[in-house]
Design a protein around this motif. Structure first.
Motif, PDB file in Angstrom:
ATOM      1  N   UNK A   1       0.760  -1.245   0.000  1.00  0.00           N
ATOM      2  CA  UNK A   1       0.000   0.000   0.000  1.00  0.00           C
ATOM      3  C   UNK A   1       0.789   1.293   0.000  1.00  0.00           C
ATOM      4  N   UNK A   2       2.107   1.249  -0.200  1.00  0.00           N
ATOM      5  CA  UNK A   2       2.842   2.508  -0.299  1.00  0.00           C
ATOM      6  C   UNK A   2       3.346   2.706  -1.721  1.00  0.00           C
ATOM      7  N   UNK A   3       3.755   3.951  -2.026  1.00  0.00           N
ATOM      8  CA  UNK A   3       4.226   4.261  -3.371  1.00  0.00           C
ATOM      9  C   UNK A   3       5.646   3.736  -3.548  1.00  0.00           C
ATOM     10  N   UNK A   4       5.872   3.150  -4.688  1.00  0.00           N
ATOM     11  CA  UNK A   4       7.171   2.528  -4.933  1.00  0.00           C
ATOM     12  C   UNK A   4       7.410   2.547  -6.441  1.00  0.00           C
ATOM     13  N   UNK A   5       8.673   2.690  -6.857  1.00  0.00           N
ATOM     14  CA  UNK A   5       8.932   2.601  -8.301  1.00  0.00           C
ATOM     15  C   UNK A   5       8.935   1.123  -8.689  1.00  0.00           C
ATOM     16  N   UNK A   6       8.677   0.854  -9.984  1.00  0.00           N
ATOM     17  CA  UNK A   6       8.704  -0.545 -10.422  1.00  0.00           C
ATOM     18  C   UNK A   6      10.084  -1.143 -10.199  1.00  0.00           C
ATOM     19  N   UNK A   7      11.133  -0.319 -10.358  1.00  0.00           N
ATOM     20  CA  UNK A   7      12.496  -0.854 -10.144  1.00  0.00           C
ATOM     21  C   UNK A   7      12.650  -1.329  -8.705  1.00  0.00           C
ATOM     22  N   UNK A   8      12.191  -0.503  -7.780  1.00  0.00           N
ATOM     23  CA  UNK A   8      12.298  -0.878  -6.372  1.00  0.00           C
ATOM     24  C   UNK A   8      11.394  -2.086  -6.073  1.00  0.00           C
ATOM     25  N   UNK A   9      10.237  -2.130  -6.741  1.00  0.00           N
ATOM     26  CA  UNK A   9       9.297  -3.228  -6.494  1.00  0.00           C
ATOM     27  C   UNK A   9       9.939  -4.576  -6.858  1.00  0.00           C
TER      28      UNK A   9
END
Ligand code: SF4
Length: 536
Positions: A503-511
């Motif tokens: 539920x938090x904002x994350x970049x796809x790279x970090x994901x």
């Protein structure tokens, strides 16, 4: 310092970490390194104290110390020699100016152990203090018998912690995590799979993956920067601190010094062919999580159907979502993919799982041309034979294969960064010399990252049919086409979204790295189950 010590002396710093958090000590012991701004400040503030060459007659810097019976080794930042021959210990600490310069329990234990070491080495220690570099303040620390007893028992506890094969569980809703440099690899809230209160810290928000695509170019190191030259001219230059990984496409050269720097910095280089096939990667000798890697191989051999199911269910879910969002029509296929997603979650064998995955892929790629804008995609659609992998001849499949190569490079980087072996997987077979775990993990990212980047590049008119050349009836991407796809993929992977599980904002790279660390948690026993990303 080695003579008289048994094998595996315990670093004193690990005792101090144990005082702060036992899991942090374990993570440090298995080689998890982080590179946050906070660590950089700590390193910078220690620079002078860490330079033995800057010692003066009565002030010794960076002094190696040890305690033979306790089998402890460590280092004192500064040891002052007083007029009567006794010593004064000075420990440097970088505390942010806005935080009060306070002596913590960990500092007290560290100083007590330093003192015990120096006394074991035959010295008389008169005092110990902490120097807070941010505040330019010295604070004296009194130590009594109780402090020394506590320090000894923490040393024993630290030894138990670092020799354990399974990581201690993360703290729960603890303020220490917010100031912990290891939060981005520990993932305390994600491991609990509860509602995440805090955002995980991104190691370095400015860091980026560099793609070398200009054929015949050469990258080297100069004055702390990565410099890329082609035909004698400099075409790019950026500080090494901002580089998170390097992907080499085709005929591009790297200097030995650059490769060495990347290895020292624990950064992965991925080499791809000019058509986007990943052909290899670099891995530093000091790699985190050696024991979990052994467990990964055991789990790979024994099978982890629970994880494999989730890879496939998430992949199919994301294919259905991409069709629903962008394809005009295709409702039946979407319903069918949703059924496959549910089936993937309950199958009893890998064979059944492959069956579900294969049927879903066939249905998805039948509808794939619907994702493309009719006005931009005439020739792409006309030559589309359906999905073809490695030996594709048509432009659309060639573009997809190239994007999958980019994605695989990213996943390999994330898998290597958390110490796992890209070759030991749970869905793909490890028997055919393929990077099975990286191929497993990339499944859930194929549609939202690679397919989406190709579709967007075509629909925006950025990737056009002239970006392909025909060689004996087979399409190949031109250099411009490669650059367009790399740029589109980079834009996509840097996009932020709300992580559907946490539920938090994350970049796809970090994901991708978060998911790789979730796999690691399933392997090392600190994660209950793997939950894939399913876009909505
Ligand atoms: S993030 Fe929290 S649980 Fe994890 S190592 Fe740091 S302090 Fe410990």
């Amino acid at each position: 310092m080695s003579s008289g010590f048994s094998a595996d002396p315990l670093p004193l710093s690990l005792v101090a970490h144990t005082v702060f958090c036992e899991r942090r000590a374990w993570l440090e012991a298995v080689g998890e390194r982080t590179d946050t701004a906070q660590m950089a400040v700590g390193v910078a503030s220690h620079r002078r104290a860490d330079d033995p060459g800057s010692s003066r007659d009565r002030s010794v810097r960076s002094l190696d110390i040890g305690h033979k019976r306790m089998n402890l080794v460590g280092r004192c930042d500064v040891v002052d020699v007083r007029g009567d021959g006794s010593l004064g210990i000075v420990e440097y600490k970088a505390t942010p100016v806005r935080r009060r310069p306070e002596i913590t329990e960990a500092m007290r234990i560290q100083l007590a152990l330093q003192r015990l070491c120096l006394e074991d080495m035959g010295h008389d220690v008169a005092e110990q203090q902490v120097y807070f570099t941010g505040h330019n303040v010295h604070a004296e620390v009194e130590l009594d018998d109780e402090a020394f007893d506590t320090a000894r028992s923490f040393a024993r506890r630290a030894r138990e912690i670092v020799s354990a094969s399974i990581a201690p569980l993360p703290l729960v809703d603890d303020a220490r995590c917010s100031s912990c440099s290891h939060i981005s690899v520990c993932l305390p809230d994600e491991r609990a799979e509860g509602e995440v209160q805090r955002r995980i810290h991104v190691a370095d928000p400015d860091a980026q993956t560099v793609h070398l695509t200009t054929q015949g170019s050469r990258a080297s190191v100069s004055k702390g920067r990565m410099v890329v030259k082609a035909r004698g001219e400099e075409i790019a230059s950026l500080p090494l601190e901002r580089v998170q990984g390097l992907v080499v496409h085709g005929n591009c050269d790297l200097s030995g010094a650059l490769i060495r720097q990347m290895l020292w910095r624990d950064l992965t280089i991925v080499w791809c062919s000019s058509v986007g096939r990943v052909v290899g990667w670099s891995r530093p000798a000091a790699s985190a999580n050696g024991l979990p890697r052994v467990r990964q191989h055991v789990a790979s051999a024994e099978g982890r159907l629970d994880i494999a199911r989730e890879f496939v269910a998430s992949k199919v879910a994301n294919q259905a979502t991409l069709l629903r969002r962008n394809a005009d029509g295709g409702r039946e296929t979407i319903a069918r993919l949703r059924r496959s997603q549910r089936e993937a979650g309950v199958v009893d064998s890998l064979g059944q799982l492959f069956g579900v995955e294969g049927d879903a892929a066939a249905a998805y790629f039948r509808e794939f041309p619907l994702l493309l804008s009719p006005s931009r995609s005439g020739e792409f659609r006309r030559r589309w034979p359906g999905r073809a992998g490695r030996h594709a001849h048509d432009p659309l499949n060639v573009a997809l294969n190239y994007a999958y190569g980019l994605l695989l490079g990213e996943v390999v980087r994330a898998v290597v960064a958390c110490g796992l072996d890209p070759h030991a997987g749970f869905l793909h077979s490890s028997a055919r010399n393929k990077p099975a775990l990286a191929l497993d993990l990339m499944e859930e990212f194929r549609a939202p990252l690679a397919d989406s980047a190709v579709v967007t590049a075509i629909n925006n008119g950025e990737l056009v049919i002239d970006d392909f050349t025909d060689v004996l009836g087979s399409s190949r991407l031109t250099e411009r086409g490669r650059k367009v796809l790399v740029a589109g993929f980079e834009r996509r992977i840097q996009t932020k979204f709300t992580h559907p599980v946490f539920g938090y904002r994350v970049s796809w790279r970090r994901a991708i790295e978060v998911q790789a660390r979730m796999v690691l948690g399933c392997v090392d026993g600190t994660q209950g189950r793997y939950v894939g990303i399913k876009t909505r």
